[in-house]
Design an enzyme around this catalytic site. Structure first.
Site, short mmCIF file in Angstrom:
data_model
loop_
_atom_site.label_atom_id
_atom_site.label_comp_id
_atom_site.label_asym_id
_atom_site.label_seq_id
_atom_site.Cartn_x
_atom_site.Cartn_y
_atom_site.Cartn_z
N LEU A 102 8.70 -25.70 12.06
CA LEU A 102 10.08 -25.70 11.56
C LEU A 102 10.16 -26.08 10.09
O LEU A 102 11.24 -26.09 9.51
CB LEU A 102 10.95 -26.61 12.42
CG LEU A 102 11.01 -26.24 13.91
CD1 LEU A 102 12.00 -27.13 14.64
CD2 LEU A 102 11.37 -24.77 14.10
N ARG A 103 9.04 -26.46 9.49
CA ARG A 103 8.86 -26.59 8.04
C ARG A 103 9.58 -27.78 7.39
O ARG A 103 9.36 -28.03 6.21
CB ARG A 103 9.29 -25.30 7.32
CG ARG A 103 8.60 -24.03 7.81
CD ARG A 103 7.10 -24.11 7.73
NE ARG A 103 6.47 -22.81 7.96
CZ ARG A 103 5.17 -22.66 8.24
NH1 ARG A 103 4.39 -23.71 8.33
NH2 ARG A 103 4.67 -21.45 8.41
N ASP A 114 3.82 -20.20 18.34
CA ASP A 114 3.27 -20.51 17.01
C ASP A 114 4.19 -19.93 15.94
O ASP A 114 3.72 -19.37 14.94
CB ASP A 114 1.85 -19.99 16.86
CG ASP A 114 1.13 -20.57 15.64
OD1 ASP A 114 1.67 -21.51 15.02
OD2 ASP A 114 0.04 -20.06 15.29
N PHE A 139 -1.01 -17.23 6.46
CA PHE A 139 -1.11 -16.88 7.86
C PHE A 139 0.21 -17.20 8.57
O PHE A 139 0.84 -18.22 8.29
CB PHE A 139 -2.23 -17.68 8.53
CG PHE A 139 -3.61 -17.40 8.01
CD1 PHE A 139 -4.37 -16.35 8.52
CD2 PHE A 139 -4.17 -18.21 7.02
CE1 PHE A 139 -5.66 -16.11 8.06
CE2 PHE A 139 -5.46 -17.96 6.55
CZ PHE A 139 -6.20 -16.92 7.07
#
Length: 415
Positions: free
Chosen positions: A56-57, A298, A316
């Site tokens: 979720l950064r 993911d 990625f």
């Protein structure tokens, strides 16, 4: 607060029923309507999905995603609970940060957040984080995901400590020295494209090592995003020996292969990489025989500018939390069956964590999703709640889209 949902069907049933929710709990089935009434339009009702692996950064990488956009995206994907990964800036290795994330997420009203925390300080793999304090703050899992645990002794100590706390340790099982600078699966396609490859042995070697450490410690080890046939065989054998190991597989490793990279499109650059059709078929067999415990996305959002770099420099990861169930239902619904597929998205994930298996029985928490199993709709990234508005499956017609997600008795998403 009371909500009555009418005209819904339980899995594999054609009988329309009514479900009543009151004060965050399921009050019962087929009771007289009370409160707000929602027409389910014949959709199939199931426990809300459970996500064990999402990026979720927040904090520090909000240009890619934040709690509001990520949890809204999760609710749109039918998820009621999300376990977020700790590879943020700063790393989630501070109990105060865990508490702050939970408090902020609770106020948003979308999917419920259960943070994981770093196993080691700064995810550097050298010194264990304050695991007991992180657990007390609300962390539900320990992981250095985003990095591989290179020091076997540190992983052993972490597993032992987590075991004493009744916690799961999840691992990105990949030998960094074998992976080296690989950007895709090592094989015929990487050779044809002239791109550095990441061999299947990098995953298998690390899975084998980590399984032995789990056997040594008796601790619960969860292997993230398995991508190769060989690694799955190792997990299957370990389970047969009684080793407390579980594993997850992601939809992209089941529905895409390294052939997708022949156009040099970094949209398909993920870690671990897309493998071969043989690997994908082996993973699907693992979903059927129970060797794979659950499905996880993911979910890894990036900015479009980042993903539009060349194959060597693009990051990625792909966003997938909004399309995971429709993708799996459309491609594998007939093979897996609805009940098995729902288990992989719900009860299987709960068992990995040691949580009660979610049900829709009276008295249980009102976390549920309505699924339109029949109507085909295209994947439209511009409509994503996520900030990452791109998808490898853009334009594909999928069935099984969520139409309503309820979390803790409140509507978190309505189409």
């Amino acid at each position: 607060m009371t909500i009555t949902i009418t005209n819904i069907r339980r899995p594999n049933s054609d009988t329309p029923e009514t479900l009543t929710i009151e004060n965050g709990l399921i009050k019962g089935w087929n009771l007289p309507a009370e409160g707000e009434t929602i027409d389910g339009n014949g959709a199939t009702v199931a426990p809300a999905l459970l996500e064990l692996h999402a990026h979720l950064r927040e904090p520090g990488q909000e240009v890619k995603e934040d709690l509001a956009s990520g949890l809204a995206a999760a609710a749109a994907g039918g998820y009621g609970t999300v376990v977020c990964m700790p590879n943020t800036s700063p790393v989630i290795d501070d109990p105060a940060l865990v508490r702050a994330l939970i408090e902020k997420a609770d106020a948003l009203g979308f999917a419920r957040l259960k943070p994981s925390a770093a196993l080691t300080k700064g995810q550097q793999g050298k010194q264990l984080a304050e695991l007991s304090l992180l657990r007390e703050a609300g962390a539900v899992m320990f992981t250095d995901d985003g990095r591989t645990n290179e020091d076997a002794r540190v992983l052993r100590l972490g597993l032992e400590y987590a075991h004493s706390l009744g916690m799961v340790v999840s691992v990105h099982a990949e030998d960094a020295t074998l992976r080296a600078d690989g950007v895709m699966n090592e094989g015929a396609v990487s050779e044809a494209l002239g791109l550095p490859g990441n061999p299947a042995a990098a995953e298998a070697a690390r899975v084998a090592r980590d399984i032995e450490i789990a056997a040594l410690t008796g601790a619960r080890l969860h292997v993230q995003h398995l991508s190769t046939a060989r690694a799955l065989d190792l997990v299957r054998d370990a389970k047969a020996r009684g080793v407390p190991v579980t594993c997850e597989v992601c939809p992209h490793h089941l529905t895409l292969t390294d052939e997708a990279l022949r156009g040099f499109d970094p949209m398909f650059k993920v870690a671990p990489p897309l493998r071969t059709q043989v690997d994908a078929e082996h993973l699907l067999a693992g979903l059927l025989d129970g060797s794979v415990d659950c499905l996880a996305t993911d979910h890894a959002p990036h900015t479009r500018a980042e993903k539009e770099q060349d194959m060597l420099h693009a990051p990625f990861g792909i966003p997938s939390i909004e399309v995971a169930f429709p993708l799996m239902w459309t491609q594998f619904g007939e093979v897996l069956g609805l009940e098995r597929l729902l288990h992989l998205f719900t009860g299987g994930a709960a068992r990995v964590m040691g949580w009660p298996e979610p049900t829709l029985d009276a008295g249980q928490p009102a976390d549920l999703v309505l699924l339109d199993l029949d109507t085909a709709r295209p994947v439209t990234p511009a409509e994503f709640r996520s900030k990452a508005k791109f998808s490898p499956w853009a334009g594909q017609e999928l069935r099984g889209w969520p139409t309503l997600t309820v979390v803790g008795g409140r509507v978190a998403y309505r189409r």
